[in-house]
Design a protein around this motif. Sequence first.
Motif, PDB file in Angstrom:
ATOM      1  N   THR A  60      10.354 -12.030 -10.391  1.00 43.85           N
ATOM      2  CA  THR A  60      11.046 -10.781 -10.717  1.00 43.85           C
ATOM      3  C   THR A  60      10.203  -9.556 -10.377  1.00 43.85           C
ATOM      4  OG1 THR A  60      10.222 -10.960 -12.981  1.00 43.85           O
ATOM      5  CG2 THR A  60      12.416 -11.845 -12.532  1.00 43.85           C
ATOM      6  N   ASP A  61       8.896  -9.684 -10.491  1.00 41.51           N
ATOM      7  CA  ASP A  61       8.010  -8.571 -10.138  1.00 41.51           C
ATOM      8  C   ASP A  61       7.672  -8.637  -8.656  1.00 41.51           C
ATOM      9  OD1 ASP A  61       6.048  -6.363 -11.016  1.00 41.51           O
ATOM     10  OD2 ASP A  61       4.750  -7.770  -9.948  1.00 41.51           O
ATOM     11  N   VAL A  62       7.825  -7.519  -7.962  1.00 37.12           N
ATOM     12  CA  VAL A  62       7.627  -7.485  -6.507  1.00 37.12           C
ATOM     13  C   VAL A  62       6.214  -7.901  -6.132  1.00 37.12           C
ATOM     14  CG1 VAL A  62       7.554  -5.981  -4.492  1.00 37.12           C
ATOM     15  CG2 VAL A  62       9.404  -5.742  -6.160  1.00 37.12           C
ATOM     16  N   VAL A  63       5.223  -7.343  -6.798  1.00 39.31           N
ATOM     17  CA  VAL A  63       3.832  -7.642  -6.447  1.00 39.31           C
ATOM     18  C   VAL A  63       3.498  -9.102  -6.740  1.00 39.31           C
ATOM     19  CG1 VAL A  63       1.416  -7.042  -6.864  1.00 39.31           C
ATOM     20  CG2 VAL A  63       3.157  -5.248  -6.788  1.00 39.31           C
ATOM     21  N   ALA A  64       4.008  -9.614  -7.843  1.00 34.18           N
ATOM     22  CA  ALA A  64       3.800 -11.037  -8.133  1.00 34.18           C
ATOM     23  C   ALA A  64       4.423 -11.897  -7.039  1.00 34.18           C
ATOM     24  CB  ALA A  64       4.398 -11.384  -9.491  1.00 34.18           C
ATOM     25  N   ALA A  67      -3.867 -14.040  -2.707  1.00 32.66           N
ATOM     26  CA  ALA A  67      -2.928 -14.483  -3.730  1.00 32.66           C
ATOM     27  C   ALA A  67      -3.286 -13.939  -5.109  1.00 32.66           C
ATOM     28  CB  ALA A  67      -2.878 -16.007  -3.770  1.00 32.66           C
ATOM     29  N   GLY A  68      -4.467 -13.376  -5.269  1.00 35.02           N
ATOM     30  CA  GLY A  68      -4.850 -12.735  -6.524  1.00 35.02           C
ATOM     31  C   GLY A  68      -4.380 -11.308  -6.639  1.00 35.02           C
ATOM     32  N   LEU A  69      -3.549 -10.852  -5.711  1.00 39.31           N
ATOM     33  CA  LEU A  69      -3.060  -9.478  -5.680  1.00 39.31           C
ATOM     34  C   LEU A  69      -2.289  -9.126  -6.954  1.00 39.31           C
ATOM     35  CD1 LEU A  69      -2.638  -6.992  -3.671  1.00 39.31           C
ATOM     36  CD2 LEU A  69      -0.409  -8.028  -3.195  1.00 39.31           C
ATOM     37  N   LEU A 100       0.812  -1.211   0.000  1.00 39.81           N
ATOM     38  CA  LEU A 100       0.000   0.000   0.000  1.00 39.81           C
ATOM     39  C   LEU A 100       0.848   1.264   0.000  1.00 39.81           C
ATOM     40  CD1 LEU A 100      -2.819  -1.092   2.473  1.00 39.81           C
ATOM     41  CD2 LEU A 100      -2.986  -0.864  -0.014  1.00 39.81           C
ATOM     42  N   GLN A 101       1.969   1.258   0.735  1.00 47.14           N
ATOM     43  CA  GLN A 101       2.783   2.469   0.829  1.00 47.14           C
ATOM     44  C   GLN A 101       3.764   2.606  -0.333  1.00 47.14           C
ATOM     45  OE1 GLN A 101       3.838   3.923   4.978  1.00 47.14           O
ATOM     46  NE2 GLN A 101       3.518   1.767   5.428  1.00 47.14           N
ATOM     47  N   GLN A 102       4.387   1.516  -0.747  1.00 44.04           N
ATOM     48  CA  GLN A 102       5.415   1.613  -1.773  1.00 44.04           C
ATOM     49  C   GLN A 102       4.862   1.461  -3.188  1.00 44.04           C
ATOM     50  OE1 GLN A 102       8.483  -1.224  -0.795  1.00 44.04           O
ATOM     51  NE2 GLN A 102       9.072  -0.154   1.072  1.00 44.04           N
ATOM     52  N   ILE A 103       3.860   0.617  -3.382  1.00 45.34           N
ATOM     53  CA  ILE A 103       3.308   0.390  -4.714  1.00 45.34           C
ATOM     54  C   ILE A 103       2.131   1.317  -5.004  1.00 45.34           C
ATOM     55  CG2 ILE A 103       2.349  -1.323  -6.300  1.00 45.34           C
ATOM     56  CD1 ILE A 103       5.250  -1.853  -5.417  1.00 45.34           C
ATOM     57  N   ARG A 104       1.242   1.470  -4.018  1.00 40.72           N
ATOM     58  CA  ARG A 104       0.050   2.295  -4.226  1.00 40.72           C
ATOM     59  C   ARG A 104       0.204   3.711  -3.691  1.00 40.72           C
ATOM     60  NH1 ARG A 104      -4.261  -1.156  -5.480  1.00 40.72           N
ATOM     61  NH2 ARG A 104      -5.321   0.790  -6.001  1.00 40.72           N
ATOM     62  N   SER A 105       1.324   4.008  -3.032  1.00 40.27           N
ATOM     63  CA  SER A 105       1.631   5.360  -2.519  1.00 40.27           C
ATOM     64  C   SER A 105       0.609   5.850  -1.495  1.00 40.27           C
ATOM     65  CB  SER A 105       1.742   6.368  -3.678  1.00 40.27           C
ATOM     66  OG  SER A 105       2.758   5.979  -4.569  1.00 40.27           O
ATOM     67  N   TRP A 106       0.116   4.959  -0.670  1.00 34.76           N
ATOM     68  CA  TRP A 106      -0.794   5.356   0.403  1.00 34.76           C
ATOM     69  C   TRP A 106       0.013   5.965   1.543  1.00 34.76           C
ATOM     70  CZ3 TRP A 106      -5.627   1.927   1.582  1.00 34.76           C
ATOM     71  CH2 TRP A 106      -6.328   1.697   0.399  1.00 34.76           C
ATOM     72  N   SER A 107      -0.617   6.867   2.277  1.00 30.08           N
ATOM     73  CA  SER A 107       0.030   7.476   3.443  1.00 30.08           C
ATOM     74  C   SER A 107      -0.010   6.505   4.621  1.00 30.08           C
ATOM     75  CB  SER A 107      -0.703   8.757   3.827  1.00 30.08           C
ATOM     76  OG  SER A 107      -2.000   8.451   4.344  1.00 30.08           O
ATOM     77  N   PRO A 108       0.806   6.743   5.661  1.00 27.99           N
ATOM     78  CA  PRO A 108       0.729   5.883   6.848  1.00 27.99           C
ATOM     79  C   PRO A 108      -0.670   5.828   7.449  1.00 27.99           C
ATOM     80  CG  PRO A 108       2.726   7.200   6.917  1.00 27.99           C
ATOM     81  CD  PRO A 108       1.926   7.700   5.748  1.00 27.99           C
ATOM     82  N   LEU A 109      -1.383   6.957   7.438  1.00 28.65           N
ATOM     83  CA  LEU A 109      -2.734   6.972   8.002  1.00 28.65           C
ATOM     84  C   LEU A 109      -3.688   6.139   7.147  1.00 28.65           C
ATOM     85  CD1 LEU A 109      -4.644   8.048  10.145  1.00 28.65           C
ATOM     86  CD2 LEU A 109      -5.060  10.049   8.681  1.00 28.65           C
TER      87      LEU A 109
END
Length: 486
Positions: A449-453, A376-378, A319-328
């Motif tokens: 190789t892909d982080v999310v995968a 796992a479908g992420l 959420l923070q690194q891939i989707r750029s969500w804030s800590p809150l």
Amino acid sequence: MHIAPQDSITEQPLSTSNQNVATGVRTGRPRPATGLAFAVLAIVQATLIFTITLISIPLPDIARELDLSSADLVLIQTAYGLPYSGLLLFGGRLADRYGGRRLFMVGLSLFGLASATAAFAPTFEALVAVRFGQGVGAALTAPAALAALRAVFPEPARFSRAMATWGGVSVLGAAVGTLTSGAVTTWISWRWMFAVPVLVAALALAVTRHLLPAGPATESQARPGLDPAGAVLATLGISLASYGLIVSEDRPWGSATVLVPLAIGAVLLGAFLALERRVRHPLLPPGFIRTPHRIVGLAGVMLAAAGIGLVTVLLALYLQQIRSWSPLETAGAFLPFTVALIATNRAAAVLVGRFGAGRVTVAGLVIGAAGLALLAGLDRGSSFALGLLPGLILLPAGTSLVFSGSAVLTTADVPSHQAGLAGGVMNTAMELGPTVGLAALMAVAATQTDVVAGYAWAFGAGGAVYLAAALVAVALLRRTPSSADG
């Protein structure tokens, strides 16, 4: 947070046989004094786990404020967990030797003092030192709390019913820590997070002597020996092996940083197990964990803790690194997760009473596997409502059931003079679960190789392990139905 076992304690006399302990329990209302004592001990136990996760989300802020590297952050994270997990067995021995209430007060005093100091730590070195002190205090407090709980509920059947609620308490602490740290970090400062353990320790110490029995007097010749050699080997072995697994998340498995502590830790643990067969008063009696229902219980605790740890770490990163969500925003994403834990914890004790600890544990593993399978479908475009939320509800529901059932299975048939030992063993399993689980599943993630995968593969592998564990648990519990699931 549901912590008083109001649906799991009864004054009605029950059989204290092994079958009744693990098969199921009747429901009723506790006496006010015992209910309040349970609440105090449960809040303390939840706070010990809360303190592990309280700095997870604000780590970037801590790094900026103290000018820290990634290696420094690893030390801050492990400074609490390593002494906590490593010293739990010895803490259990001290609780059995000197009494649960006495050691509870000593450990809680150290934990509270270190927490107060941590809030004002001016440097990286000071923060690591006080986090280490917190871990030592927690390692003394956790098994002592369970020994004190046994003194509050001396009848085996009533103690089992209390454990059905106790099992879900620790995971609530972890979830609340993740949930609140984002809000506190956003609006004030990460340092204020330490006010929670300070306040809980102070309030608990104020009422301990009035609520907790001192425990039965024990003749000095009947007290278990301290087994200092075993304590040193177990503490160093668990701590070094855990450190090797933790740093494997950032370092290659073939690096000396990973292999050396793992190898030394494994040798020390092997020496510990060999020693325990020869000493008069072993820190961990060889036969203690060999019974099928205790094996299932300890494995359940480890897997449930690993599942919670996996989701907390990977989704926070996603959420923070891939989707750029804030800590809150990230903390808010775990609100349904926490609600599901609390709601299931309310029902878990009743379900254990009706269907038995073994069946509830197996059902929880299956439900948790379904939750991990959904996660796992992420992918990079997964929506929160459809891609994450279903798994964030099913997984905590399943793990809450696993914790409750496993707590009963782990402590079934434990005599009062080994209550501290049971607390030490169960909490060790709880601490090792995320460490071992994250190391193994992050290794699975690294194959992509892909982080999310990689995250998706880790969730899928976790779900497969849960299903396999459910099948093994069924096979083991069928061998001893009288002690596991009627």
